[in-house]
Design a protein around this motif. Structure first.
Motif, PDB file in Angstrom:
ATOM      1  N   LEU A 244     -32.056 -95.127 -13.687  1.00  0.00           N
ATOM      2  CA  LEU A 244     -30.968 -94.185 -13.444  1.00  0.00           C
ATOM      3  C   LEU A 244     -31.521 -92.771 -13.289  1.00  0.00           C
ATOM      4  CD1 LEU A 244     -27.868 -93.533 -13.451  1.00  0.00           C
ATOM      5  CD2 LEU A 244     -28.100 -93.236 -15.944  1.00  0.00           C
ATOM      6  N   VAL A 245     -31.101 -92.106 -12.207  1.00  0.00           N
ATOM      7  CA  VAL A 245     -31.447 -90.697 -11.985  1.00  0.00           C
ATOM      8  C   VAL A 245     -30.143 -89.908 -11.999  1.00  0.00           C
ATOM      9  CG1 VAL A 245     -32.473 -89.027 -10.397  1.00  0.00           C
ATOM     10  CG2 VAL A 245     -33.473 -91.314 -10.625  1.00  0.00           C
ATOM     11  N   THR A 246     -30.101 -88.829 -12.776  1.00  0.00           N
ATOM     12  CA  THR A 246     -28.858 -88.109 -13.030  1.00  0.00           C
ATOM     13  C   THR A 246     -29.022 -86.613 -12.822  1.00  0.00           C
ATOM     14  OG1 THR A 246     -28.163 -89.765 -14.661  1.00  0.00           O
ATOM     15  CG2 THR A 246     -27.110 -87.615 -14.789  1.00  0.00           C
TER      16      THR A 246
ATOM     17  N   ARG B 237     -30.545 -79.568 -14.748  1.00  0.00           N
ATOM     18  CA  ARG B 237     -31.759 -80.340 -14.539  1.00  0.00           C
ATOM     19  C   ARG B 237     -31.441 -81.697 -13.919  1.00  0.00           C
ATOM     20  NH1 ARG B 237     -33.256 -82.117 -20.838  1.00  0.00           N
ATOM     21  NH2 ARG B 237     -31.577 -83.682 -21.035  1.00  0.00           N
ATOM     22  N   VAL B 238     -32.496 -82.363 -13.439  1.00  0.00           N
ATOM     23  CA  VAL B 238     -32.426 -83.741 -12.957  1.00  0.00           C
ATOM     24  C   VAL B 238     -33.253 -84.589 -13.910  1.00  0.00           C
ATOM     25  CG1 VAL B 238     -32.938 -85.314 -11.061  1.00  0.00           C
ATOM     26  CG2 VAL B 238     -32.173 -82.988 -10.573  1.00  0.00           C
ATOM     27  N   THR B 239     -32.671 -85.700 -14.368  1.00  0.00           N
ATOM     28  CA  THR B 239     -33.359 -86.535 -15.348  1.00  0.00           C
ATOM     29  C   THR B 239     -33.437 -87.980 -14.879  1.00  0.00           C
ATOM     30  OG1 THR B 239     -31.314 -87.050 -16.561  1.00  0.00           O
ATOM     31  CG2 THR B 239     -32.554 -85.103 -17.255  1.00  0.00           C
ATOM     32  N   ARG B 240     -34.299 -88.735 -15.526  1.00  0.00           N
ATOM     33  CA  ARG B 240     -34.428 -90.168 -15.291  1.00  0.00           C
ATOM     34  C   ARG B 240     -34.289 -90.877 -16.631  1.00  0.00           C
ATOM     35  NH1 ARG B 240     -39.842 -91.077 -13.015  1.00  0.00           N
ATOM     36  NH2 ARG B 240     -40.531 -91.183 -15.172  1.00  0.00           N
ATOM     37  N   THR B 241     -33.471 -91.917 -16.663  1.00  0.00           N
ATOM     38  CA  THR B 241     -33.324 -92.726 -17.866  1.00  0.00           C
ATOM     39  C   THR B 241     -34.278 -93.903 -17.790  1.00  0.00           C
ATOM     40  OG1 THR B 241     -30.989 -92.099 -18.079  1.00  0.00           O
ATOM     41  CG2 THR B 241     -31.724 -94.046 -19.293  1.00  0.00           C
TER      42      THR B 241
ATOM     43  N   SER C 159     -34.854 -93.790 -23.214  1.00  0.00           N
ATOM     44  CA  SER C 159     -35.308 -92.408 -23.330  1.00  0.00           C
ATOM     45  C   SER C 159     -35.085 -91.670 -22.011  1.00  0.00           C
ATOM     46  CB  SER C 159     -36.785 -92.355 -23.724  1.00  0.00           C
ATOM     47  OG  SER C 159     -37.592 -92.944 -22.710  1.00  0.00           O
ATOM     48  N   ILE C 160     -35.032 -90.358 -22.076  1.00  0.00           N
ATOM     49  CA  ILE C 160     -34.738 -89.542 -20.911  1.00  0.00           C
ATOM     50  C   ILE C 160     -35.946 -88.676 -20.565  1.00  0.00           C
ATOM     51  CG2 ILE C 160     -33.299 -87.658 -20.025  1.00  0.00           C
ATOM     52  CD1 ILE C 160     -30.999 -88.785 -21.650  1.00  0.00           C
ATOM     53  N   THR C 161     -36.338 -88.740 -19.302  1.00  0.00           N
ATOM     54  CA  THR C 161     -37.435 -87.939 -18.786  1.00  0.00           C
ATOM     55  C   THR C 161     -36.869 -86.849 -17.883  1.00  0.00           C
ATOM     56  OG1 THR C 161     -38.962 -89.821 -18.816  1.00  0.00           O
ATOM     57  CG2 THR C 161     -39.540 -87.968 -17.382  1.00  0.00           C
ATOM     58  N   VAL C 162     -37.273 -85.605 -18.129  1.00  0.00           N
ATOM     59  CA  VAL C 162     -36.854 -84.499 -17.272  1.00  0.00           C
ATOM     60  C   VAL C 162     -37.734 -84.490 -16.028  1.00  0.00           C
ATOM     61  CG1 VAL C 162     -36.569 -82.005 -17.061  1.00  0.00           C
ATOM     62  CG2 VAL C 162     -36.071 -83.141 -19.240  1.00  0.00           C
ATOM     63  N   LEU C 163     -37.115 -84.643 -14.862  1.00  0.00           N
ATOM     64  CA  LEU C 163     -37.853 -84.660 -13.602  1.00  0.00           C
ATOM     65  C   LEU C 163     -37.969 -83.270 -12.988  1.00  0.00           C
ATOM     66  CD1 LEU C 163     -36.286 -87.865 -11.985  1.00  0.00           C
ATOM     67  CD2 LEU C 163     -38.464 -87.675 -13.204  1.00  0.00           C
ATOM     68  N   ALA C 164     -36.914 -82.466 -13.116  1.00  0.00           N
ATOM     69  CA  ALA C 164     -36.940 -81.119 -12.547  1.00  0.00           C
ATOM     70  C   ALA C 164     -35.911 -80.262 -13.260  1.00  0.00           C
ATOM     71  CB  ALA C 164     -36.640 -81.144 -11.055  1.00  0.00           C
ATOM     72  N   ASP C 165     -36.310 -79.067 -13.662  1.00  0.00           N
ATOM     73  CA  ASP C 165     -35.366 -78.105 -14.220  1.00  0.00           C
ATOM     74  C   ASP C 165     -35.664 -76.675 -13.784  1.00  0.00           C
ATOM     75  OD1 ASP C 165     -37.645 -77.645 -15.705  1.00  0.00           O
ATOM     76  OD2 ASP C 165     -36.686 -77.941 -17.660  1.00  0.00           O
TER      77      ASP C 165
ATOM     78  N   LEU D 221     -32.993 -74.035 -12.302  1.00  0.00           N
ATOM     79  CA  LEU D 221     -32.127 -74.530 -11.244  1.00  0.00           C
ATOM     80  C   LEU D 221     -30.700 -74.048 -11.486  1.00  0.00           C
ATOM     81  CD1 LEU D 221     -33.415 -78.220 -10.985  1.00  0.00           C
ATOM     82  CD2 LEU D 221     -34.064 -76.274  -9.550  1.00  0.00           C
ATOM     83  N   ASN D 222     -29.876 -74.090 -10.446  1.00  0.00           N
ATOM     84  CA  ASN D 222     -28.473 -73.686 -10.589  1.00  0.00           C
ATOM     85  C   ASN D 222     -27.697 -74.729 -11.388  1.00  0.00           C
ATOM     86  OD1 ASN D 222     -28.818 -71.346  -8.994  1.00  0.00           O
ATOM     87  ND2 ASN D 222     -28.517 -72.533  -7.125  1.00  0.00           N
ATOM     88  N   SER D 223     -27.337 -75.823 -10.743  1.00  0.00           N
ATOM     89  CA  SER D 223     -26.651 -76.942 -11.406  1.00  0.00           C
ATOM     90  C   SER D 223     -26.735 -78.140 -10.473  1.00  0.00           C
ATOM     91  CB  SER D 223     -25.187 -76.612 -11.721  1.00  0.00           C
ATOM     92  OG  SER D 223     -24.495 -76.177 -10.574  1.00  0.00           O
ATOM     93  N   PRO D 224     -27.811 -78.913 -10.561  1.00  0.00           N
ATOM     94  CA  PRO D 224     -27.978 -80.071  -9.673  1.00  0.00           C
ATOM     95  C   PRO D 224     -26.708 -80.908  -9.590  1.00  0.00           C
ATOM     96  CG  PRO D 224     -29.962 -79.746 -10.943  1.00  0.00           C
ATOM     97  CD  PRO D 224     -28.946 -78.774 -11.480  1.00  0.00           C
ATOM     98  N   ASN D 225     -26.348 -81.305  -8.362  1.00  0.00           N
ATOM     99  CA  ASN D 225     -25.017 -81.840  -8.109  1.00  0.00           C
ATOM    100  C   ASN D 225     -25.022 -83.296  -7.689  1.00  0.00           C
ATOM    101  OD1 ASN D 225     -22.544 -82.309  -6.312  1.00  0.00           O
ATOM    102  ND2 ASN D 225     -22.019 -80.348  -7.242  1.00  0.00           N
TER     103      ASN D 225
END
Length: 303
Positions: free
Chosen positions: A85-87, A94-98, A103-109, A116-120
């Motif tokens: 899952l990518v959220t 931020r954009v994360t991966r489950t 556990s959650i990995t931060v891919l980009a913030d 970042l503004n607010s990934p949509n």
């Protein structure tokens, strides 16, 4: 013919739908639903309820449960090529991966050291790169995120290489980039601009961009204007039809940009995805409810 279907081009839309399929209510009572995503390996859907800061999980025949709460005001969701899952998280910007273990990995913030503004919304290309829109909706108020100041100064669409972590802007030319999806052969990236939400003279259309060498965009042109409403989110089927949210439900455009039909819904549609074992069930996230209907096409998204 089910009354929810409106045929505009009989030859092209009639084969894209199942005439006697009915729109089914899946769940209601949310404040603003978004980001539907299907998990074929478990035959379930997830979606976001942004203002309520949570995500739901629905299993066909098994009901609805809370998947994640709090969710950092999660918005768009997709899966990568490994099925994870990518959220897009409005609240945490931020954009994360489950990961499979939860556990959650931060891919980009951050981009060039700035938040970042607010990934949509987000899609994953066949090469594994993650493409996401980053408008400022989530920092304009505390309703769907956390009010804050933009640091980048523009609203970008980004390309992320999850292996190297390299993040690059593929366009900053759109006022409020929102939904996005690749054509089946990935030669075109469709991106909606929904700036009319904050500007009466703003845009409410989907742009088509040519994808060059798998990573650059060129030749932008208006693919379709959405009336009424906006194209908050959309997906593409295997024959290149674009199925998009709109003010009166779902609009279906042929690959040449012609509107060929609609699915009428009792409330504004916000986003959608294909799913089911045959990828022929359209799952539609609306203002406060989630609906589903079987159609005559299969979604092009993977896995």
């Amino acid at each position: 013919m089910s009354p929810e279907f409106e045929i505009i081009d009989h030859k092209r839309f009639r084969s894209a739908i199942v005439a006697n399929a009915r729109v089914e209510l899946i769940h209601s009572g949310m404040r603003w639903t978004e980001g539907p995503v299907y998990f074929a390996d478990g035959d379930y859907y997830l979606w976001s309820d942004i203002p309520n800061n949570r995500m739901f999980r629905w299993v066909d025949g098994g009901g609805v449960s809370i998947f994640r709460s709090p969710s950092n005001h999660a918005n768009g969701n997709t899966r990568d090529r490994q099925g994870r899952l990518v959220t897009c998280e409005h609240g945490a910007r931020r954009v994360t991966r489950t990961e499979p273990n939860g556990s959650i990995t931060v891919l980009a913030d951050r981009f060039e050291g700035k938040r970042l503004n607010s990934p949509n919304d987000v899609v994953v290309k066949s090469d594994g790169t993650i493409w996401f829109s980053d408008p400022d909706y989530g920092i304009l108020s505390d309703y769907t995120g956390n009010r804050g100041e933009g640091e980048i100064g523009v609203n970008n669409v980004f390309r992320l290489d999850p292996v190297t972590g390299a993040l690059e802007s593929v366009t900053a030319a759109m006022a409020k980039p929102n939904g996005l999806a690749f054509s089946p052969d990935e030669s075109i990236l469709y991106i909606s601009d929904t700036s009319i939400t904050h500007d009466p003279e703003g845009d409410h259309h989907i742009m088509a961009w040519d994808v060059i060498e798998g990573r650059r965009l060129s030749n932008p042109r208006v693919f379709a204007v959405i009336e009424p409403g906006i194209s908050d989110g959309f997906r593409v089927d295997v024959d290149g039809h674009v199925w998009t949210s709109a003010g009166d439900g779902v609009h279906c455009f042929a690959s040449d940009g012609e509107l060929i039909g609609k699915i009428r819904l009792p409330e504004q549609c916000v986003n959608l995805t294909f799913g089911g074992p045959k990828r022929n069930r359209l799952f539609m996230a609306c203002a406060s409810s989630v609906y589903a209907v079987y159609v005559g096409q299969r979604g092009a998204q993977y896995p």
